[in-house]
Motif scaffolding. Sequence first.
Motif, short mmCIF file in Angstrom:
data_model
loop_
_atom_site.label_atom_id
_atom_site.label_comp_id
_atom_site.label_asym_id
_atom_site.label_seq_id
_atom_site.Cartn_x
_atom_site.Cartn_y
_atom_site.Cartn_z
N VAL A 341 10.14 -48.63 11.81
CA VAL A 341 10.63 -48.86 10.44
C VAL A 341 9.87 -47.99 9.44
O VAL A 341 10.41 -47.54 8.44
N LYS A 345 13.55 -42.00 8.53
CA LYS A 345 14.78 -42.40 9.21
C LYS A 345 15.41 -41.22 9.95
O LYS A 345 15.62 -40.15 9.38
N ARG A 346 15.66 -41.39 11.23
CA ARG A 346 16.31 -40.39 12.06
C ARG A 346 17.34 -41.09 12.95
O ARG A 346 17.15 -42.24 13.32
N ARG A 347 18.35 -40.35 13.31
CA ARG A 347 19.25 -40.85 14.36
C ARG A 347 18.44 -40.97 15.64
O ARG A 347 17.72 -40.05 16.01
N THR A 348 18.55 -42.09 16.34
CA THR A 348 17.68 -42.38 17.47
C THR A 348 18.46 -42.62 18.74
O THR A 348 19.37 -43.46 18.79
N LEU A 370 17.29 -50.77 16.30
CA LEU A 370 16.80 -49.56 15.63
C LEU A 370 17.36 -48.28 16.24
O LEU A 370 17.01 -47.19 15.81
#
Length: 452
Positions: A341, A345-348, A370
């Motif tokens: 968190v 923020k990234r696409r995971t 997440l």
Amino acid sequence: MVAITGEEYEQALAWIHGTMRFGSKMGLQRIRKLTELLGNPERNLEYVHVAGTNGKGSVTAMVASALSANGYRTGRYISPYLEDFRERISIGDRMISREDLVGLVDEVRPAVEQMVREGEDYPTEFEVVTALAFLYYAHERCDYVALEVGLGGRFDATNIVTPAVSVITTISLDHTDRLGDTVDKIAWEKAGIIKPGVPVVTGVSDDEALRVIKARAEDLGSPLFTVSNKRRADVTWEEVSYSMEGQVINIQGPDFRYENVRVPLLGRHQQANAAVAVAALEFGKPKNREGKFRLDRTAVRHGVATTHWPGRLEVLSRNPLILLDGAHNPEGAKALGEALVSFPKRRTVCVLGILGDKSYREATASIAPLCDEVIVTRPDTPRSLDPEVLAAEVKRYAPSVTVEPDLRKALDEASKRTGQDDMLLVSGSLYLVGPARTYISSKLGMTRQSGT
């Protein structure tokens, strides 16, 4: 040192692992008998003994690094390993050599055979490895050994030592089939490492667990020191800064203060672990071979700052971001979730595999929400959870779920789906993270950092 062949090393490993067939049995009778036949090498060493549900590996690594930075010849005993069995037994930053391991097996195996001839039960694999470690550290004349408990504490094979300080990091539900199904029962088992008059340092915050530990310490006349970021604790810490490059904290004790301690390990839970490690050294009062107390606080800060603990929120690559974390139980998964968190923020894309004897539902509930895509696979152990069962649970949280039981294929597929601005997360059991680290590192052209 006598040169050995690869075949001799593999035979020694095969004998060690072959003892796994005798199972995992509680009790100290076998390890006491085995070390007695070996001349009780464990009695010639000083220890920092570390137990706990989570954090004990990190604290062990920090303590070992700080003791080494203070000039002590320091052994580190851990379990399990990530990539190479020899990681379990190391001195300084070097794991035991293959030659030394073969030589130790040649010493320990006759003692095991004698035990069996005399009617004793065959020792377990963990007991055999622990005896090997005690013998190695005694041969090498270590000043200290940072000794990590394998399971629980009271009946763990490491619990035949009388340490300079006993450490209990955290308490939560794990291994409930062996340690009990309540926090207070698990706390009682882990408090079993407390020895009469020996200082105890704990980062436990759960009131019920802490009550059990306090009662045990009081019964044995062992001074207890609590560590928390709350003012009522004996040792507290405060965050100075936090980023993906590491974090900085201040640590305050009754008669000591450490300013701007750099903690290279990611995740705010490592702040607590660093404070516990520093407290263990302060209250354990390490001595040199002349019996004189010697602890250079600048060296302690350096030791913590240079701690290397792979497979735990470890960044292997920046672009794309490749993150490994052995979040193998609910508390570990929660810590991973909290750390993610705080990341940009990234696409995971996540490769996930968990053991069947863990609380996989709780762990999944922390990790899966997440992730944008999850590829479920199987850790390399008979204890692994069926990927289909895990996938059904992951589908409750993640928008895209794929099952690929073969780890290498799962990693290759995940790599294809991960763009340069994305994150590839490999998580779950250390039995998954270790082989994944080896495979990914080889593809990235990385090499091992220690050992021969």
